[in-house]
Design an enzyme around this catalytic site. Structure first.
Site, short mmCIF file in Angstrom:
data_model
loop_
_atom_site.label_atom_id
_atom_site.label_comp_id
_atom_site.label_asym_id
_atom_site.label_seq_id
_atom_site.Cartn_x
_atom_site.Cartn_y
_atom_site.Cartn_z
N HIS A 128 94.50 -124.48 -54.39
CA HIS A 128 94.63 -123.81 -52.76
C HIS A 128 95.96 -122.54 -52.56
CE1 HIS A 128 93.33 -121.99 -48.76
NE2 HIS A 128 92.21 -122.36 -48.82
N ASP A 205 96.21 -133.20 -50.79
CA ASP A 205 95.09 -132.41 -50.43
C ASP A 205 93.89 -132.51 -50.68
OD1 ASP A 205 94.10 -130.18 -49.37
OD2 ASP A 205 94.67 -128.66 -50.56
N GLN A 208 88.69 -130.65 -49.25
CA GLN A 208 87.59 -130.62 -50.15
C GLN A 208 86.95 -131.99 -50.51
OE1 GLN A 208 85.44 -127.88 -50.71
NE2 GLN A 208 87.48 -126.31 -49.48
N LYS A 231 85.83 -128.94 -42.54
CA LYS A 231 85.26 -129.07 -44.24
C LYS A 231 85.08 -130.95 -43.95
CE LYS A 231 88.32 -126.07 -46.18
NZ LYS A 231 88.06 -125.14 -46.19
N CYS A 369 91.01 -118.14 -51.72
CA CYS A 369 92.18 -118.13 -51.40
C CYS A 369 93.07 -119.66 -52.96
CB CYS A 369 92.38 -119.30 -50.48
SG CYS A 369 91.62 -118.13 -48.56
#
Lengths: 411, 151
Positions: A128, A205, A208, A231, A369
């Protein structure tokens, strides 16, 4: 393997999300954009409202009871995050604006201290923008180099290629746990092992991942882990960075101000201990309370069952879109979750998005993104349907009907 | 299946025709003005080229990739502005903008074929698609050479 929700359980879960009970353009709302942001259960909405209605004051300062209650509600978000990530200590959890701020903090604080001219930061081709641009900014400032591990045509990371790129100048490996544009699940544990074998720390990261799979930072062995509450069925504007205590303690403060200091004199100030050293200014207090409620909600539903439920929906949707002429899936990695990204020959993603919206179906159309991912697959944009714990088989049916309308319009 | 009338209005035959067979596609010979229009939200990019003779658009063309609305709008624009003076184009830009944002309630009949884009006003998220080429044309005629962005 955990079982997906029964119809009764799903109906009960859906009822927890007041926003789902509405019509869009006369049709029931079908929300298929949870990878962009999830909707909020009543428990989270109530926790935020309760904080303001009953427990609000500034945190970490008040000698009065109200201030203590606000502090407790905010700090509950930190402790819940520690639990969520199976982190050893709550003081290793920094409550920040979100995953983007978390990565920027590592780039600016850890990066400025450890990255010099000629050094390298290693990322992957599926990141991302929030895990690309902060490193580009750091590299530009320090004369360092951003190195990118390539991905396969199905959207899988080429692990051997990543391993080959870990060298004597590599200072950090920073990778997505799950790709937001493709749904690919990266083999983060193996990445950590490869990097650590060369003495290189790893940032994951997890934006998600946290709402779809259990995360155990101790088992993964990673050094930093970032995610955003929005999220994870929580409020926007808050998220967390977990970092190993010894790393965080050795890092210089990032932003200066109140809260992060020990003593301030015009000649010199001394800084607070972690985590407060990195939390200058009054934080998103209600966000902390909402984050705690969101994590509690996900724990009660069971993150493994949420993942299993989404796997079923993803399989159904993947099957459903096969009938669409000219449709090509972008991201077909063997290990993928939550996200169905695709393009249709001769029909732009935005037009698909507009037509689906008329059917009440909310999907994302664009570059997500992740413009380098779009470039990798030679498309300007994709349509992305993504799932949350509240989605149903009927939602997949609505997507299928909507795509039939798309084809009808463009015939 | 009965189709939503506003949807049918947005994606009417003429728009789909201009999307599938864009007019004046490519860089015309002798073009002396050009500009790029980008919509960073969706990645659409449109290059607009023009050849001006005595302040009048003698040749016009565009290239780029975009959605049906932005491509058809660019194609329809090239039909509409060929032969106009820069002053006339400027006035047309204003009226077209009013049409697609719903600020004007004129039937659009004076706008000729451009009026088929009036349906965009029911889709606020798509107005930028319809105006992208026009922004690029304005930049080209002003000769700034700077890419224009919808954001």
């Amino acid at each position: 393997m955990s079982l997906p929700f029964t119809d009764v359980e799903l109906a009960r879960l859906r009822a927890d999300f007041p926003i789902l009970d509405q019509k869009v353009r006369g049709k029931p709302l079908v929300y298929l954009d949870s990878a962009a942001s999830t909707q909020k259960p009543r428990a989270v909405i109530d926790a935020v409202a309760r904080l303001y209605a009953e427990d609000y004051a500034n945190v970490h300062r008040g000698v009065y009871q109200l201030g203590e209650r606000a502090t407790r509600a905010f700090e509950a978000g930190r402790e819940a995050t520690r639990r969520l990530l199976h982190a050893p200590e709550a003081r290793e959890v920094l409550l920040l604006r979100g995953a983007t701020e978390a990565i920027n903090l590592v780039a600016q604080s850890w990066g400025r201290r450890h990255v010099g001219a000629g050094d390298e930061i290693l990322i992957t081709a599926m990141e991302h923008h929030s895990n690309i641009v902060p490193w580009q900014m750091l590299c530009e400032e320090r004369g360092a180099r951003l190195v990118v591990a390539p991905i396969d045509d199905d959207g899988s990371l080429l692990l051997d290629e990543l391993a080959r790129r870990i060298g004597p100048r590599t200072r950090l490996v920073s990778v997505a746990h799950v790709s937001n544009a493709l749904g690919t699940v990266n083999p983060v544990q193996e990445i950590v092992e490869l990097a650590h074998a060369q003495g290189v720390p790893v940032l994951i990261d997890g934006a998600q991942a946290v709402a779809r799979m259990p995360v155990d930072v101790q088992a993964l062995g990673c050094d930093f882990y970032a995610f955003s509450a929005h999220k994870l069925y929580g409020p926007s504007g808050i998220g967390a960075l977990w970092g190993r205590a010894e790393l965080l303690e050795a890092m210089p403060p990032w932003q200066g101000g109140g809260e992060m200091i020990e003593t301030v004199h015009f000649e010199k100030s001394t800084y607070a201990e972690i985590p407060h050293k990195f939390e200058a200014g009054t934080p998103h207090i209600a966000g902390g309370a909402g984050l705690a409620a969101a994590i509690g909600y996900v724990e009660a539903a069971g993150v493994e069952r949420i993942g299993a439920h989404e796997d079923v929906l993803l399989a159904l949707a993947t099957e459903a879109v096969r009938e669409v002429p000219g449709l090509r899936l972008i991201g077909t990695a063997p290990h993928k979750v939550g996200v169905l990204s695709f393009v249709i020959d001769g029909i732009h993603a935005h037009d698909v998005g507009t037509i689906l919206d008329r059917e009440g179906v909310a999907v994302r159309a664009g570059h997500h993104c992740a413009q380098p991912v779009m470039q990798r697959f030679g498309v300007p944009a994709t349509v992305r349907a993504s799932f949350g714990l509240y989605n149903s088989r009927e939602d997949v049916d609505a997507l299928r009907r909507g795509l039939r309308t798309v084809i009808e319009v463009f015939q | 299946m009965s189709m939503d009338p506003e949807l049918r209005d947005l994606y009417q035959t003429m728009i789909l025709d201009h999307y599938k067979k864009p007019r004046h596609y490519g860089r015309p010979a002798g073009a002396d003005r050009e500009a790029e229009g980008v919509n960073p939200l969706c990645g659409d990019e449109i290059h607009v080229y023009a050849k001006l003779v005595n302040d009048r658009i003698e040749e016009i063309g565009f290239e780029g990739s975009g959605c049906a609305i932005s491509t058809a709008a660019a194609s329809l624009m090239t039909d509409a502005v060929k032969g106009l003076t820069t002053g006339e184009v400027e006035a047309l830009i204003e009226r077209f903008h009013d049409l697609v944002t719903g600020q004007s309630h004129e039937s659009g009949s004076e706008l000729g074929k451009l009026a088929v884009l009036a349906g965009v006003r029911e889709f606020p998220a798509r107005v930028k698609c319809a105006t992208l080429a026009w922004h690029a044309l304005r930049a080209a005629l002003e000769g700034t050479g700077e890419p224009v962005s919808t954001e």
